[in-house]
Write an enzyme that holds these catalytic residues in place. Structure first.
Site, short mmCIF file in Angstrom:
data_model
loop_
_atom_site.label_atom_id
_atom_site.label_comp_id
_atom_site.label_asym_id
_atom_site.label_seq_id
_atom_site.Cartn_x
_atom_site.Cartn_y
_atom_site.Cartn_z
N TYR A 185 -1.67 -5.75 -4.90
CA TYR A 185 -2.60 -6.13 -3.84
C TYR A 185 -1.87 -6.89 -2.75
CZ TYR A 185 -2.93 -11.01 -5.49
OH TYR A 185 -2.65 -12.32 -5.84
N CYS A 186 -2.51 -6.91 -1.57
CA CYS A 186 -1.99 -7.64 -0.41
C CYS A 186 -3.18 -8.01 0.46
CB CYS A 186 -0.95 -6.82 0.34
SG CYS A 186 -1.59 -5.24 0.97
N THR A 187 -2.93 -8.37 1.70
CA THR A 187 -4.01 -8.82 2.57
C THR A 187 -5.00 -7.71 2.90
OG1 THR A 187 -2.49 -10.41 3.58
CG2 THR A 187 -4.55 -9.96 4.76
N GLY A 189 -4.12 -4.06 2.42
CA GLY A 189 -3.88 -2.80 1.73
C GLY A 189 -2.58 -2.11 2.06
N ILE A 213 -7.20 -7.76 -0.11
CA ILE A 213 -8.02 -8.94 -0.36
C ILE A 213 -9.23 -8.99 0.56
CG2 ILE A 213 -8.04 -11.47 -0.33
CD1 ILE A 213 -4.97 -11.30 -0.85
#
Length: 254
Positions: A185-187, A189, A213
């Site tokens: 996961y990241c901010t 995608g 997120i």
């Protein structure tokens, strides 16, 4: 729930682009005409953007972009703010829209790694395993300073200094992920989409959190996540309600 006059959007799309310079000029001119601010990155592998302005102007820019069939699938994530969080408009052509320094990793030219809907991730975390009974591990693909602002409970954090460090970090820790269901996961995608491709190439069972997120906040309200989500604009961090994180009582907002 709208709480300000400024619409903020973020989105990316991996799609092959051969006309990057002409596209840059066209998108810059239209955004400038609409008085939008933010950053648009264009590369042969796709587009990555963060823009803000009055809703009518932002939507007009996105609608015009979508008239190009290559961008029809764009699905911006939205949040609102009382003031403009960007100081200027930048539209740039880059070698990659998110830098990994792995030329063979081209999401625009390969099948997408499996994308996990936020609601499914929240359910897996609540039940303690995936639908096949396997252990789920969350792998944060962001930089260490972003993780310090907020992260999923118990997520793996390799203290990356930059995203291009990810492949080397994976090589050092691959065996720790074997036999588990890995959700990167990241901010928003984009980083976890590239990361999931590399995880798959290493023979791991890997998913990417669809929309990152911010989409998780939007769809679920943020269970199993602590803190805020760092964003690269003057808001600095967003809470699960997608509003800027308020400074602590008595703290310095600056």
């Amino acid at each position: 729930m709208q709480t300000g006059p400024i619409l903020n959007i973020s989105c990316y799309l991996f799609v092959s682009l051969a006309d990057t310079a002409a596209l840059r000029d066209r998108l810059h001119a239209h955004a400038e005409h609409l008085s939008l601010k933010g950053t648009v990155l264009i590369a042969e592998e796709g587009i990555n953007l963060f823009l803000a302005g009055p809703a009518e102007a932002v939507n007009a820019w996105v609608d015009a972009l979508r008239t190009d069939n290559r961008f029809a699938a764009l699905t911006p994530k939205e949040s609102w703010s009382a003031t403009q969080p960007f100081q200027r408009l930048k539209v740039k052509v880059k070698r990659e829209i998110i830098r990994m320094n792995r030329p063979t990793v081209r999401p625009d030219q390969a099948p997408r790694a499996p994308a996990l809907p936020p609601a499914t991730l929240a359910r897996w975390l609540g039940q303690g395993h995936d639908d096949d009974g396997r252990e789920v591990v969350l792998l944060d693909t962001r930089n260490g300073f972003e993780v310090d602002v907020g992260a999923f409970d118990g997520a793996i954090d390799w203290r990356l200094h930059k995203f291009s460090d990810f492949p080397e970090a994976l090589a050092a820790h691959r065996d720790e992920l074997a036999g588990k269901t890995v959700v990167s996961y990241c901010t928003g995608g984009i980083r976890c989409e590239k990361a999931a491709m590399v995880l798959e190439a290493e023979g791991l069972t890997a998913w990417q959190l669809d929309g990152g997120i911010l989409k998780y906040f939007e769809d679920t309200g943020g269970p199993h996540y602590h803190g805020g989500c760092f964003v690269f604009d003057e808001r600095e961090s967003l809470a699960p309600d997608l509003q800027p994180v308020a400074p602590a009582p008595g703290g310095d907002a600056g």
